[in-house]
Motif scaffolding. Structure first.
Motif, PDB file in Angstrom:
ATOM      1  N   ALA A  80       0.656  -0.928   0.121  1.00  0.00           N
ATOM      2  CA  ALA A  80      -0.275   0.080   0.442  1.00  0.00           C
ATOM      3  C   ALA A  80       0.785   0.813  -0.319  1.00  0.00           C
ATOM      4  O   ALA A  80       1.496   1.496   0.911  1.00  0.00           O
ATOM      5  N   ARG A  83       1.819   7.655  -2.982  1.00  0.00           N
ATOM      6  CA  ARG A  83       2.883   7.968  -4.058  1.00  0.00           C
ATOM      7  C   ARG A  83       3.093   6.190  -5.302  1.00  0.00           C
ATOM      8  O   ARG A  83       3.113   5.161  -5.087  1.00  0.00           O
ATOM      9  N   GLY A 117       3.551   0.607   4.842  1.00  0.00           N
ATOM     10  CA  GLY A 117       4.598   1.656   5.083  1.00  0.00           C
ATOM     11  C   GLY A 117       5.087   2.334   6.394  1.00  0.00           C
ATOM     12  O   GLY A 117       4.208   2.127   7.025  1.00  0.00           O
ATOM     13  N   ARG A 118       6.428   3.211   7.107  1.00  0.00           N
ATOM     14  CA  ARG A 118       6.583   3.684   7.818  1.00  0.00           C
ATOM     15  C   ARG A 118       5.496   4.476   7.800  1.00  0.00           C
ATOM     16  O   ARG A 118       5.410   5.965   7.028  1.00  0.00           O
ATOM     17  N   GLU A 119       5.556   5.823   9.037  1.00  0.00           N
ATOM     18  CA  GLU A 119       4.673   6.872   9.175  1.00  0.00           C
ATOM     19  C   GLU A 119       5.487   8.090   8.309  1.00  0.00           C
ATOM     20  O   GLU A 119       4.277   8.836   7.384  1.00  0.00           O
ATOM     21  N   GLY A 122       6.812   6.077   4.450  1.00  0.00           N
ATOM     22  CA  GLY A 122       6.360   5.124   3.400  1.00  0.00           C
ATOM     23  C   GLY A 122       6.936   3.747   2.975  1.00  0.00           C
ATOM     24  O   GLY A 122       7.671   3.770   4.111  1.00  0.00           O
ATOM     25  N   ILE A 137      -4.900   3.928  -2.567  1.00  0.00           N
ATOM     26  CA  ILE A 137      -6.281   4.588  -1.737  1.00  0.00           C
ATOM     27  C   ILE A 137      -6.514   5.982  -2.664  1.00  0.00           C
ATOM     28  O   ILE A 137      -5.397   6.563  -2.047  1.00  0.00           O
ATOM     29  N   SER A 144      -2.633  13.216   0.016  1.00  0.00           N
ATOM     30  CA  SER A 144      -2.824  12.073  -0.715  1.00  0.00           C
ATOM     31  C   SER A 144      -2.551  10.903   0.309  1.00  0.00           C
ATOM     32  O   SER A 144      -2.817   9.926   0.241  1.00  0.00           O
ATOM     33  N   SER A 145      -2.026  11.489   1.806  1.00  0.00           N
ATOM     34  CA  SER A 145      -1.255  10.302   2.713  1.00  0.00           C
ATOM     35  C   SER A 145      -2.249  10.068   3.480  1.00  0.00           C
ATOM     36  O   SER A 145      -2.534  11.355   4.482  1.00  0.00           O
ATOM     37  N   LEU A 146      -2.793   8.663   4.108  1.00  0.00           N
ATOM     38  CA  LEU A 146      -3.480   9.042   5.682  1.00  0.00           C
ATOM     39  C   LEU A 146      -2.926   8.554   6.240  1.00  0.00           C
ATOM     40  O   LEU A 146      -1.539   8.025   6.498  1.00  0.00           O
TER      41      LEU A 146
HETATM   42  N1  SAH Z   1       5.058   9.457   3.748  1.00  0.00           N
HETATM   43  C1  SAH Z   1       4.842   8.862   3.105  1.00  0.00           C
HETATM   44  C2  SAH Z   1       3.192   7.872   4.090  1.00  0.00           C
HETATM   45  C3  SAH Z   1       3.369   7.324   5.172  1.00  0.00           C
HETATM   46  S1  SAH Z   1       1.775   6.905   5.243  1.00  0.00           S
HETATM   47  C4  SAH Z   1       5.374   8.717   2.399  1.00  0.00           C
HETATM   48  O1  SAH Z   1       5.516   9.611   1.645  1.00  0.00           O
HETATM   49  O2  SAH Z   1       5.083   7.408   1.734  1.00  0.00           O
HETATM   50  C5  SAH Z   1       1.835   5.530   6.447  1.00  0.00           C
HETATM   51  C6  SAH Z   1       1.640   4.071   4.877  1.00  0.00           C
HETATM   52  O3  SAH Z   1      -0.223   4.321   5.248  1.00  0.00           O
HETATM   53  C7  SAH Z   1       2.264   4.606   3.985  1.00  0.00           C
HETATM   54  O4  SAH Z   1       3.104   3.158   3.612  1.00  0.00           O
HETATM   55  C8  SAH Z   1       0.699   3.498   3.244  1.00  0.00           C
HETATM   56  O5  SAH Z   1       1.603   2.074   3.656  1.00  0.00           O
HETATM   57  C9  SAH Z   1      -0.509   3.531   3.912  1.00  0.00           C
HETATM   58  N2  SAH Z   1      -1.258   4.565   3.078  1.00  0.00           N
HETATM   59  C10 SAH Z   1      -1.320   5.736   3.728  1.00  0.00           C
HETATM   60  N3  SAH Z   1      -1.725   6.576   2.942  1.00  0.00           N
HETATM   61  C11 SAH Z   1      -1.862   5.320   1.493  1.00  0.00           C
HETATM   62  C12 SAH Z   1      -2.714   5.403   0.147  1.00  0.00           C
HETATM   63  N4  SAH Z   1      -3.377   7.040  -0.487  1.00  0.00           N
HETATM   64  N5  SAH Z   1      -3.045   5.281  -0.681  1.00  0.00           N
HETATM   65  C13 SAH Z   1      -2.125   3.428  -0.307  1.00  0.00           C
HETATM   66  N6  SAH Z   1      -1.488   3.447   1.173  1.00  0.00           N
HETATM   67  C14 SAH Z   1      -1.613   4.314   1.608  1.00  0.00           C
END
Ligand code: SAH
Length: 262
Positions: A80, A83, A117-119, A122, A137, A144-146
């Motif tokens: 997941a 990016r 991945g890592r907070e 990722g 997602i 974009s990052s949850l």
């Molecule tokens: N700052 C990181 C995001 C970390 S969020 C980055 O740049 O990649 C922590 C984890 O949640 C991600 O590694 C991913 O596994 C999941 N995640 C967060 N948002 C997501 C999304 N829109 N689609 C898929 N996985 C997501």
């Protein structure tokens, strides 16, 4: 089906997030939690409080040193990530993943890993390239990052919906226990290669390509990543993997100095 799905968290740094993941999993009926090199303590006041009663999943979580160890027995691994990558990986939406799950989880030996991945950073490219597919997602492109536990919640919900829809639709007559027809038994040749089988193959492939001077590790040009993508896309069976490894062994032998064809 749900018992064949593993949630894998890589390098998590906040205990509260691990607790939130445990809660999301238990809400949706998932129980197999694997932690790869966590960067925090797992059982803390914070994680127990965020787990809100699902802390048994914190206690039963397995801890591994590497992603390879955490998914070694898996027949499908999906990473997941919010990016997109310079070397694009086969992409799935959460719904497309859900549609595939009933089929993917059918065999007794099937195991599906959903890798997060890592907070802060990722999944690395190398970690994503250990997965068959990349699930994204759909979110606001500008934000974009949850949160980790929220991302797990979305995919865990899709797993539950897939399981519920399977429970709603009756199995074909040939697969129902109350009919006289035997359930077709899969041929042993049909078993998918596990992640560990594939990793062994990739190591062997790289060694052979170096031996025959097709691959120069100092100028990799993403060759191994591209080959990984090709073989992961093909979903080889164990028997096919054995054939491919046999070809590599024969190639290495033929490349030995002084080897003459009979
Ligand atoms: N700052 C990181 C995001 C970390 S969020 C980055 O740049 O990649 C922590 C984890 O949640 C991600 O590694 C991913 O596994 C999941 N995640 C967060 N948002 C997501 C999304 N829109 N689609 C898929 N996985 C997501």
């Amino acid at each position: 089906m749900l018992e064949r799905i593993r949630i894998v968290l890589i390098g998590t740094s906040h205990p509260g997030n691990i607790g939130g993941v445990a809660r999301a999993m238990h809400n949706m009926g998932l129980a197999d939690l694997a932690l790869v090199a966590p960067r925090c303590e797992v059982i803390t006041q914070d994680s127990i409080s965020r787990a809100s009663g699902a802390d048994h999943l914190l206690h039963s979580a397995q801890v591994f040193a590497t992603i390879e160890d955490a998914v070694a027995d898996c027949t499908l691994a999906v990473g997941a990530s919010a990016r997109s990558r310079t070397l694009p990986w086969p992409m799935l939406s959460p719904r497309e993943l859900a549609d595939r799950l009933p089929g993917e989880c059918q065999a007794d030996t099937a195991r599906v890993a959903l890798v997060f991945g890592r907070e802060d950073s990722g999944l690395t490219n190398a970690e994503l390239q250990r997965c068959h597919a990349h699930v994204h997602i759909p979110t606001n492109a500008d934000f974009s990052s949850l949160n980790l536990a929220a991302a797990v919640q979305v995919l865990a919900y899709e797993c539950r919906m897939a399981w519920l829809s399977q429970a709603d639709s009756p199995a074909p007559a040939s697969q129902r226990a109350d009919t006289a027809q035997p359930v077709p038994v899969a041929d042993a040749d049909d078993a998918l290669a596990s992640h560990a089988d594939l990793e062994r193959y990739f190591e062997h492939l790289e060694r052979t390509l170096v031996t025959i001077e097709f691959h120069d590790p100092d100028k990799p040009r993403q060759l191994m990543a591209r080959l990984r993508r090709l073989f992961l896309r093909a979903r080889p069976e164990q028997m096919e993997m054995n054939i491919l490894r046999g070809i590599l062994s024969a190639t290495e032998k033929a490349a030995q100095p002084g080897h003459h064809r009979k």
